[in-house]
Scaffold this motif. Structure first.
Motif, PDB file in Angstrom:
ATOM      1  N   UNK A  78       0.793  -1.224   0.000  1.00 37.68           N
ATOM      2  CA  UNK A  78       0.000   0.000   0.000  1.00 37.68           C
ATOM      3  C   UNK A  78       0.824   1.272   0.000  1.00 37.68           C
ATOM      4  N   UNK A  79       2.152   1.149  -0.046  1.00 36.38           N
ATOM      5  CA  UNK A  79       3.009   2.321  -0.134  1.00 36.38           C
ATOM      6  C   UNK A  79       3.807   2.628   1.122  1.00 36.38           C
ATOM      7  N   UNK A  80       3.574   1.876   2.190  1.00 34.71           N
ATOM      8  CA  UNK A  80       4.336   2.079   3.418  1.00 34.71           C
ATOM      9  C   UNK A  80       5.815   1.725   3.196  1.00 34.71           C
ATOM     10  N   UNK A  81       6.700   2.555   3.741  1.00 35.43           N
ATOM     11  CA  UNK A  81       8.142   2.300   3.630  1.00 35.43           C
ATOM     12  C   UNK A  81       8.653   1.868   5.005  1.00 35.43           C
ATOM     13  N   UNK A  82       8.844   0.583   5.224  1.00 36.40           N
ATOM     14  CA  UNK A  82       9.326   0.115   6.525  1.00 36.40           C
ATOM     15  C   UNK A  82      10.802   0.459   6.717  1.00 36.40           C
ATOM     16  N   UNK A  83      11.217   0.470   7.962  1.00 39.10           N
ATOM     17  CA  UNK A  83      12.605   0.776   8.280  1.00 39.10           C
ATOM     18  C   UNK A  83      13.187  -0.294   9.191  1.00 39.10           C
ATOM     19  N   UNK A  84      14.477  -0.513   9.049  1.00 35.00           N
ATOM     20  CA  UNK A  84      15.191  -1.387   9.973  1.00 35.00           C
ATOM     21  C   UNK A  84      16.247  -0.558  10.694  1.00 35.00           C
ATOM     22  N   UNK A  85      16.573  -0.970  11.909  1.00 37.28           N
ATOM     23  CA  UNK A  85      17.501  -0.189  12.731  1.00 37.28           C
ATOM     24  C   UNK A  85      18.626  -1.074  13.244  1.00 37.28           C
ATOM     25  N   UNK A  86      19.819  -0.504  13.293  1.00 32.45           N
ATOM     26  CA  UNK A  86      20.948  -1.217  13.884  1.00 32.45           C
ATOM     27  C   UNK A  86      20.844  -1.148  15.406  1.00 32.45           C
ATOM     28  N   UNK A  87      21.219  -2.221  16.061  1.00 34.82           N
ATOM     29  CA  UNK A  87      21.331  -2.190  17.520  1.00 34.82           C
ATOM     30  C   UNK A  87      22.497  -1.280  17.903  1.00 34.82           C
ATOM     31  N   UNK A  88      22.367  -0.577  19.011  1.00 33.18           N
ATOM     32  CA  UNK A  88      23.450   0.301  19.444  1.00 33.18           C
ATOM     33  C   UNK A  88      24.317  -0.406  20.483  1.00 33.18           C
ATOM     34  N   UNK A  89      25.453   0.181  20.867  1.00 27.71           N
ATOM     35  CA  UNK A  89      26.336  -0.491  21.832  1.00 27.71           C
ATOM     36  C   UNK A  89      25.647  -0.859  23.139  1.00 27.71           C
ATOM     37  N   UNK A  90      24.782   0.033  23.635  1.00 27.63           N
ATOM     38  CA  UNK A  90      24.077  -0.271  24.884  1.00 27.63           C
ATOM     39  C   UNK A  90      23.188  -1.495  24.738  1.00 27.63           C
ATOM     40  N   UNK A  91      22.580  -1.658  23.559  1.00 25.47           N
ATOM     41  CA  UNK A  91      21.754  -2.845  23.311  1.00 25.47           C
ATOM     42  C   UNK A  91      22.597  -4.114  23.436  1.00 25.47           C
ATOM     43  N   UNK A  92      23.776  -4.082  22.820  1.00 22.28           N
ATOM     44  CA  UNK A  92      24.628  -5.273  22.847  1.00 22.28           C
ATOM     45  C   UNK A  92      25.156  -5.561  24.254  1.00 22.28           C
ATOM     46  N   UNK A  93      25.459  -4.513  25.013  1.00 26.95           N
ATOM     47  CA  UNK A  93      25.878  -4.728  26.397  1.00 26.95           C
ATOM     48  C   UNK A  93      24.750  -5.392  27.176  1.00 26.95           C
ATOM     49  N   UNK A  94      23.527  -4.893  26.993  1.00 31.06           N
ATOM     50  CA  UNK A  94      22.357  -5.470  27.674  1.00 31.06           C
ATOM     51  C   UNK A  94      22.159  -6.939  27.300  1.00 31.06           C
ATOM     52  N   UNK A  95      22.441  -7.290  26.053  1.00 36.55           N
ATOM     53  CA  UNK A  95      22.231  -8.654  25.583  1.00 36.55           C
ATOM     54  C   UNK A  95      23.322  -9.602  26.080  1.00 36.55           C
ATOM     55  N   UNK A  96      24.574  -9.173  26.029  1.00 39.14           N
ATOM     56  CA  UNK A  96      25.703 -10.074  26.292  1.00 39.14           C
ATOM     57  C   UNK A  96      26.114 -10.107  27.757  1.00 39.14           C
ATOM     58  N   UNK A  97      25.970  -9.002  28.468  1.00 45.85           N
ATOM     59  CA  UNK A  97      26.457  -8.942  29.851  1.00 45.85           C
ATOM     60  C   UNK A  97      25.859 -10.025  30.758  1.00 45.85           C
ATOM     61  N   UNK A  98      24.568 -10.387  30.642  1.00 47.24           N
ATOM     62  CA  UNK A  98      24.046 -11.437  31.528  1.00 47.24           C
ATOM     63  C   UNK A  98      24.806 -12.760  31.420  1.00 47.24           C
ATOM     64  N   UNK A  99      25.303 -13.082  30.237  1.00 50.74           N
ATOM     65  CA  UNK A  99      26.095 -14.314  30.100  1.00 50.74           C
ATOM     66  C   UNK A  99      27.420 -14.175  30.854  1.00 50.74           C
ATOM     67  N   UNK A 100      28.063 -13.035  30.687  1.00 56.17           N
ATOM     68  CA  UNK A 100      29.335 -12.803  31.366  1.00 56.17           C
ATOM     69  C   UNK A 100      29.155 -12.823  32.888  1.00 56.17           C
ATOM     70  N   UNK A 101      28.049 -12.272  33.357  1.00 60.05           N
ATOM     71  CA  UNK A 101      27.776 -12.276  34.791  1.00 60.05           C
ATOM     72  C   UNK A 101      27.669 -13.697  35.330  1.00 60.05           C
ATOM     73  N   UNK A 102      27.179 -14.602  34.489  1.00 60.86           N
ATOM     74  CA  UNK A 102      27.044 -16.013  34.883  1.00 60.86           C
ATOM     75  C   UNK A 102      28.321 -16.805  34.600  1.00 60.86           C
ATOM     76  N   UNK A 103      29.400 -16.061  34.271  1.00 62.24           N
ATOM     77  CA  UNK A 103      30.710 -16.656  33.988  1.00 62.24           C
ATOM     78  C   UNK A 103      30.651 -17.594  32.789  1.00 62.24           C
TER      79      UNK A 103
END
Length: 292
Positions: free
Chosen positions: A55-80
């Motif tokens: 119908x003409x909508x232009x969707x967008x995609x976004x890159x994750x930022x550094x804070x996003x990646x810290x939020x994602x990966x840090x829990x694993x590191x916390x669990x050693x």
């Protein structure tokens, strides 16, 4: 001990991801003023998304930022736990620069922990078929070194072919030059696209006519599929009849093939557009693009 993670741009279906027991990173997209995270099809309204784009909508995609990646990966590191991240193509997004920034930040806080990143040099199920293999290896007890070695061998055998209906979606997303998009639209060309050795998108062959393009993709599987150890993925962006036709063409000559049908998700669909059809399988070698 390490944890394997993948991302939603590999497009493994959520039931397969759950079966394999692998964690994944949801990837963001937006349309009609709303932001979403792709969850491998679990709650995705594919019809609403593709109807909006038609119908003409232009969707967008976004890159994750550094804070996003810290939020994602840090829990694993916390669990050693260390992390092995099998990712979609680094050539397709700037998000991996942000990942490296996050990893430098985390290294200062967790000097004994390690996150290794394997670039599949593909996207959609070209990446997903490698993610699936990595998870199977992990579940069988393979070490991270062994997984990376086997993935490196497999990566150069992943054959990805797809055809888009409207080249302007790729042009708008920066995946195709304006001249090529304009010329292709005028001439009704259906370029068959693939990944180059760096994981970028390149033209494999220019074909006049959609039915010929489907036939060509089927013939590539028929002639180059190496066996039945891995699935053959046939994907479509809201054009299931053509995806089913491609599946039937393949099975007519290669009835032993394990063909799996799947819908292209909105993150990939934002770039390729509705009515894209593609096939992913394991061959002897990666396709060589027409253009370098």
């Amino acid at each position: 001990m390490s944890k394997l993670i993948i991302d939603a741009d590999g497009e493994l279906w959520y039931t397969r991801q759950e079966e394999l027991g692998v964690d994944y990173i949801k990837m963001p997209f937006s349309y009609k003023g709303e932001e979403y995270e792709y969850d491998l099809g679990k709650t995705t309204d594919f019809r609403a998304f593709y109807d909006a784009v038609r119908g003409g909508e232009v969707p967008k995609t976004m890159a994750l930022n550094p804070d996003d990646y810290v939020r994602i990966i840090e829990p694993y590191f916390k669990q050693e736990e260390d992390v092995l991240y099998v990712s979609f193509s680094h050539a397709m997004s700037g998000t991996f620069d942000h990942l490296q920034t996050a990893l430098h930040t985390l290294a200062e806080k967790y000097p004994k922990r390690r996150c290794r990143v394997f670039d599949t040099k593909a996207i959609s199920l070209g990446a997903g078929i490698q993610m699936e293999y990595a998870a199977e290896l992990k579940n069988s007890g393979a070490s991270d070194d062994e997984i990376i070695r086997k993935l490196t061998e497999l990566r150069d055998r992943v054959a990805v072919y797809f055809v888009v209906d409207d080249l302007m979606h790729l042009k708008r997303g920066g995946r195709l030059s304006g001249v090529a998009a304009f010329a292709g639209t005028l001439l009704s060309l259906k370029p068959m696209l693939t990944h180059d050795e760096k994981g970028g998108l390149k033209v494999f062959e220019k074909i006049s006519g959609r039915r010929k393009a489907l036939r060509k993709m089927a013939d590539k599987v028929i002639n180059e599929l190496t066996g039945t150890e891995f699935n053959v993925y046939v994907v479509d962006a809201d054009c299931p009849d053509e995806g089913n036709l491609l599946k039937d063409m393949i099975l007519e000559k290669r009835p032993e093939a394990k063909v799996v049908r799947q819908t292209v998700g909105p993150v990939i669909g934002a770039h390729c557009g509705p009515d894209t059809v593609g096939v992913i399988f394991i061959a002897d070698s990666r396709p060589v693009p027409l253009e370098k």
